[in-house]
Design a protein around this motif. Structure first.
Motif: not given
Length: 267
Positions: A73-78, A20-35
């Motif tokens: 947040k997948a493609d902006p991370s790529v 199961s893929h992570k939810p979008d909320s998880w992706a947003r949190t991880q993306f903010e951390n990367a930013e």
């Protein structure tokens, strides 16, 4: 010649489709951390931006699209990874990093064909080829851009880049022997094979790749092997200078996966 890559796994993982893929909320949190990590990197003088710090930021962005590949947040991370690889390549004058940036932009175009970043990705690929003095490839990319997106706002930049290209030489009637430069240009068209422990079938049988076979007598060279881990899986990327066929199999005692790269050898 055959080269075998053996990956030892700590535990069996489910196939990709079963995870199961992570939810979008998880992706947003991880993306903010990367930013935040990227902002911290950019605050440092260029001389203090080490490869290790770049890699930390790259890994943070990769965690987003590996864990939640369908999130917003997948493609902006790529794209962020591609931009960082390009920045590193230019800062360290590293051609391999520049080619890795090209591969990353191509990954975006292949995996996220509807992304709003696809236009800039294609144009940037041409610009990187230009930086590498690969004028023929750069010209082909700019021409492809104009064929695909003639009305896009970046089309003017593609036309300007084409106009700045040196004129093409007329083809000679007698083909000259292949030079070292032309051989290197062929090697620049790299293929990256990426696989993770979670992507392989747990059936103990060999799996053949769908990649077209090499021309007879052509040997592919493994130019780099990279790996990174998340709490869910480990991913390994193998860079080669041409397309290959490969076979893979999962075996037990201990649990591991091997990849047999056909007609390939280490660079």
């Amino acid at each position: 010649m055959r080269s075998i890559v053996l990956l030892s796994l700590l535990s069996l993982a489910l196939p990709l489709g079963a995870r199961s893929h992570k939810p979008d909320s998880w992706a947003r949190t991880q993306f903010e951390n990367a930013e935040h990590l990227r902002d911290s990197l950019n605050e440092r003088p260029a001389a203090d931006r080490t490869r290790h710090r770049y890699q930390q930021v790259i890994n943070a962005y990769r965690r987003v699209y590996y864990g939640a590949p369908t999130s917003s947040k997948a493609d902006p991370s790529v794209v962020a990874v591609a931009e960082l690889l390009l920045e590193m390549g230019r800062q360290y004058d590293d051609e391999k990093l520049l080619h890795s940036a090209i591969n990353q932009y191509e990954f975006l175009r292949r995996e996220y064909p509807g992304s709003k970043y696809r236009f800039d990705a294609l144009l940037t690929i041409g610009e990187i080829h230009d930086d590498l003095n690969e004028t023929t490839k750069a010209r082909e990319v700019f021409q492809e851009f104009l064929r695909r997106y003639p009305r896009n706002e970046l089309a003017k930049d593609a036309r300007a880049a084409l106009e700045a290209q040196p004129p093409q030489r007329a083809a000679s009637k007698t083909q000259a022997p292949e030079s070292a430069d032309s051989k290197q240009q062929g090697a620049d068209d790299q293929q990256t094979i990426e696989d993770s422990s979670a992507d392989s079938e747990d059936n103990g049988t060999a799996t053949k790749s769908p990649v077209a076979a090499n021309s007879p007598g052509k040997t592919s060279h493994v130019t780099a092997i990279r790996h990174w881990s998340t709490p869910d899986y480990t991913r390994v990327a193998i860079d080669l200078d041409r397309e290959i066929n490969f076979e893979s199999q999962r075996i037990e005692h201990p649990n591991r996966i091997f990849f047999d790269l056909l007609n390939a050898k280490l660079d």
